[in-house]
Write a protein that holds these residues in place. Structure first.
Motif, PDB file in Angstrom:
ATOM      1  N   PRO A  28      38.494 -14.696 -64.795  1.00  0.00           N
ATOM      2  CA  PRO A  28      38.728 -14.757 -66.415  1.00  0.00           C
ATOM      3  C   PRO A  28      40.313 -14.717 -66.732  1.00  0.00           C
ATOM      4  N   LEU A  29      41.040 -13.826 -66.186  1.00  0.00           N
ATOM      5  CA  LEU A  29      42.545 -13.985 -66.530  1.00  0.00           C
ATOM      6  C   LEU A  29      43.354 -15.514 -66.246  1.00  0.00           C
ATOM      7  N   ALA A  91      47.017   0.125 -77.484  1.00  0.00           N
ATOM      8  CA  ALA A  91      46.425   1.169 -78.525  1.00  0.00           C
ATOM      9  C   ALA A  91      46.429   2.411 -78.263  1.00  0.00           C
ATOM     10  N   ALA A  92      46.474   2.922 -77.047  1.00  0.00           N
ATOM     11  CA  ALA A  92      46.626   4.253 -76.611  1.00  0.00           C
ATOM     12  C   ALA A  92      47.732   4.465 -75.917  1.00  0.00           C
ATOM     13  N   ASP A  93      48.078   5.945 -75.806  1.00  0.00           N
ATOM     14  CA  ASP A  93      49.235   6.194 -74.909  1.00  0.00           C
ATOM     15  C   ASP A  93      49.021   6.310 -73.505  1.00  0.00           C
ATOM     16  N   GLY A  94      49.955   6.045 -72.711  1.00  0.00           N
ATOM     17  CA  GLY A  94      49.781   6.051 -71.004  1.00  0.00           C
ATOM     18  C   GLY A  94      50.864   5.578 -70.759  1.00  0.00           C
ATOM     19  N   PRO A  95      50.886   5.174 -69.463  1.00  0.00           N
ATOM     20  CA  PRO A  95      52.289   4.993 -68.611  1.00  0.00           C
ATOM     21  C   PRO A  95      52.995   3.785 -69.248  1.00  0.00           C
ATOM     22  N   THR A  96      54.009   3.554 -68.478  1.00  0.00           N
ATOM     23  CA  THR A  96      54.986   2.206 -68.553  1.00  0.00           C
ATOM     24  C   THR A  96      55.152   1.502 -67.525  1.00  0.00           C
ATOM     25  N   GLY A 138      54.096 -16.483 -71.285  1.00  0.00           N
ATOM     26  CA  GLY A 138      52.642 -16.491 -71.203  1.00  0.00           C
ATOM     27  C   GLY A 138      51.917 -15.132 -70.944  1.00  0.00           C
ATOM     28  N   ALA A 139      52.414 -14.254 -69.991  1.00  0.00           N
ATOM     29  CA  ALA A 139      51.944 -12.915 -69.683  1.00  0.00           C
ATOM     30  C   ALA A 139      52.001 -12.071 -71.047  1.00  0.00           C
ATOM     31  N   ALA A 140      53.098 -12.191 -71.753  1.00  0.00           N
ATOM     32  CA  ALA A 140      53.176 -11.421 -72.981  1.00  0.00           C
ATOM     33  C   ALA A 140      52.095 -11.775 -73.681  1.00  0.00           C
ATOM     34  N   ARG A 141      51.808 -13.089 -74.022  1.00  0.00           N
ATOM     35  CA  ARG A 141      50.900 -13.528 -74.777  1.00  0.00           C
ATOM     36  C   ARG A 141      49.596 -12.830 -74.552  1.00  0.00           C
ATOM     37  N   LEU A 142      49.003 -13.161 -73.329  1.00  0.00           N
ATOM     38  CA  LEU A 142      47.831 -12.680 -72.427  1.00  0.00           C
ATOM     39  C   LEU A 142      47.700 -11.076 -72.940  1.00  0.00           C
ATOM     40  N   GLU A 145      47.221 -10.098 -76.644  1.00  0.00           N
ATOM     41  CA  GLU A 145      45.763 -10.476 -76.982  1.00  0.00           C
ATOM     42  C   GLU A 145      44.802  -9.336 -76.823  1.00  0.00           C
ATOM     43  N   ARG A 146      45.284  -8.524 -75.641  1.00  0.00           N
ATOM     44  CA  ARG A 146      44.452  -7.624 -74.892  1.00  0.00           C
ATOM     45  C   ARG A 146      45.137  -6.135 -75.348  1.00  0.00           C
TER      46      ARG A 146
END
Ligand code: NI
Length: 428
Positions: A28-29, A91-96, A138-142, A145-146
Motif C-alpha cells: 500500500p505505501l 494526533a497523539a504523543d509518542g517518540p520522535t 513525498g514522504a512528508a506528504r504521505l 495524510e496519515r
C-alpha cells in the motif's frame, strides 16, 4: 540483521514491473508513493535544473518550502545556513524520528544531455541529492495524510553542505535534533546508488560508510643546480619515498579484519628541469572504518613522513585534517529498518550490504548522537547493468526516477513503524 534472500539482477521487487498496466497492486505505501510520482518527479527535475553548492542554497530552500506548504508542518529555516527543518506532529504523543535529505550539488559540469539537465554551468546534482529531497518531500506528504494514525513526531531535516561543508554538524549545533521540542529518538537517511538495481535497498549493521580525512606533507630540503645534487638536499626523491612508505605502512598496520584506504592524489615540486627545488608537497585522502584505526593511522602518517624525511636530512611538515567520521548504523535499528522496508518494498528489494563503502557522509554526525541508520537505494538507470552505470559524482550520473517511489515508501514505512512502537531496542 537477517538478510533477505538475494535477488538476481533485475528481479528485485519489481518496482518497475508493477507499474505496468494490469500488474497486481503492490504494497500500500509503495502504491501511494507511486501515485505521487508526477509531482515528486517534477520537483526532482526542478531541483536538478537549479543546483546550488555549499551551505547557502536559497533557491533550493525556496523550492522545498513551497513543496512542503499546505501539509500542516511546522517549518523553520536555519540561522547560519539555508537549511529547512519541518516537524510533523501526530494526533497523539509518542517518540520522535528524524528523516534526512541533503540539498547541495557538486562542482561538476553535467554531461547527461537530459532535457532537465543543470542550467548552472559548472554545477550538477551528481550525487543524487535532488532525488533525496524529492523523496523526503513525498514522504512528508504521505505521512501528513496519515497524521491521525501517528503517535509521536517526525522531523524532516533538509540539510545543505553535505559535500565537505559539514552541514549536518551545523544543523546539530542549531538544534535540529531537538527541533520537535523533544530529542530525536531515532534517525534515518537514504542515499541513492546508481550501481545497485533500481528500487533495491542495501544496508548493514555497523559501519556503512568510512571516515574521510585529508593529509598534506610539505618536505623541506635545500635546492640547487640539478647537475650537482650532492650540494643540495633534494626533496623530490624524499617525497617519492614517503608516498611508497605510506602505502607500505597501511598494509603493515591493519589486521585482515580491518580495512583502510590511503591514496596520495597530489604531488608537486619544482618549476624547471634544471633546478632542484627547496620543497616538495604531497597530499591525499585516508578512509577508515573505526575511530581507533583512524587515530592510529593519523599518528603513523605523521611519523612516517617525518621519519623518512629525517633519514635523508630533510624535514617534513605533515598535517592530517579530520573530515567526516565513520557512518555507523545501529544494529538494532538496522534490523528494524530491514523489517519495515521489506514490508513496504517487498522481500526481494531488501538485502544486507555485504561490505562498507569507503565513501563518506556527514549523516555520520547525526548517527553519533542518535541511534539510526543510513541505507543505499538503488537507482541504476534503465537499460544498464549496475556495474555499467556512471557512478555518483560522475558528470554522466543518472537516476532511475521510478525508484523515487521506493524511497518515499521506505522513509514513510520506517517512520510509521517506529512511531507505532515497532523499533527494537538500540544495541549498545
Ligand atoms: Ni551524496
Amino acid at each position: 540483521m537477517t538478510p533477505a534472500p538475494r535477488a538476481p539482477h533485475g528481479a528485485q521487487d519489481s518496482a518497475l514491473s508493477q507499474q505496468c498496466a494490469g500488474a497486481p497492486a503492490g504494497p500500500p505505501l509503495l502504491d501511494a508513493a507511486r501515485r505521487l510520482a508526477p509531482e515528486t518527479v517534477a520537483l526532482r527535475r526542478a531541483l536538478h535544473q537549479c543546483p546550488e553548492e555549499g551551505l547557502d542554497l536559497p533557491n533550493t530552500q525556496g523550492l522545498l518550502r513551497d513543496a512542503l506548504g499546505g501539509l500542516g508542518l511546522d517549518i523553520r529555516g536555519g540561522r547560519t545556513l539555508t537549511s529547512l527543518t519541518a516537524v510533523l506532529s501526530g494526533a497523539a504523543d509518542g517518540p520522535t524520528i528524524l528523516l534526512r535529505a541533503d540539498m547541495d550539488a557538486l562542482p561538476v559540469t553535467e554531461e547527461t544531455g537530459l532535457p532537465f539537465a543543470s542550467r548552472t554551468p559548472g554545477l550538477m546534482h551528481a550525487c543524487g541529492h535532488d532525488a533525496h529531497m524529492a523523496m523526503l518531500v513525498g514522504a512528508a506528504r504521505l505521512l501528513a495524510e496519515r497524521r491521525a494514525q501517528i503517535a509521536g513526531r517526525v522531523v524532516f531535516m533538509f540539510q545543505p553542505g553535505e559535500e565537505g561543508h559539514h552541514g549536518a554538524r551545523h544543523m546539530i549545533e542549531e538544534g535540529v535534533l531537538q527541533a520537535s521540542g523533544h530529542t530525536a529518538d531515532a534517525a534515518f537517511a537514504l542515499h541513492v546508488h546508481p550501481r545497485l538495481p533500481a528500487g533495491a535497498l542495501r544496508l548493514r549493521p555497523g559501519p556503512q560508510l568510512a571516515a574521510s580525512d585529508r593529509f598534506r606533507v610539505l618536505v623541506r630540503g635545500r635546492g640547487g643546480h640539478a647537475s650537482a645534487p650532492h650540494t643540495t638536499c633534494d626533496p623530490v626523491p624524499v617525497a617519492c619515498e614517503i608516498v611508497l612508505a605510506l602505502q607500505t605502512m597501511v598494509t603493515r598496520s591493519l589486521s585482515t579484519d580491518d580495512r583502510a584506504v590511503l591514496s596520495v592524489t597530489r604531488l608537486a615540486a619544482g618549476t624547471a628541469t634544471g633546478v632542484i627545488p627547496d620543497t616538495a608537497e604531497l597530499g591525499g585522502t585516508l578512509r577508515t572504518l573505526s575511530e581507533p584505526t583512524r587515530t592510529m593511522l593519523h599518528e603513523k602518517i605523521i611519523r612516517v613522513a617525518q621519519g623518512v624525511a629525517a633519514a635523508h636530512g630533510a624535514r617534513a611538515e605533515a598535517v592530517v585534517e579530520p573530515g567526516y567520521p565513520v557512518t555507523v548504523n545501529d544494529p538494532g535499528f538496522t534490523d528494524f529498518v530491514v523489517r519495515a522496508a521489506t514490508g513496504a518494498l517487498g522481500r526481494n528489494a531488501v538485502d544486507e550490504l555485504t561490505a562498507p563503502q569507503m565513501t563518506a557522509e556527514d549523516f555520520a554526525y547525526v548517527l553519533q548522537a542518535v541511534p539510526g541508520a543510513l541505507a543505499f537505494l538503488g537507482v541504476c538507470p534503465p537499460g544498464l547493468e549496475p556495474h555499467e552505470a556512471p557512478s555518483l559524482h560522475s558528470p554522466r550520473m543518472e537516476v532511475d526516477e521510478d525508484a523515487i517511489a521506493s524511497g518515499i515508501a521506505c522513509h514513510a514505512a520506517v517512520a510509521l513503524a517506529f512511531l507505532a512502537g515497532g523499533a527494537t531496542e538500540p544495541t549498545p
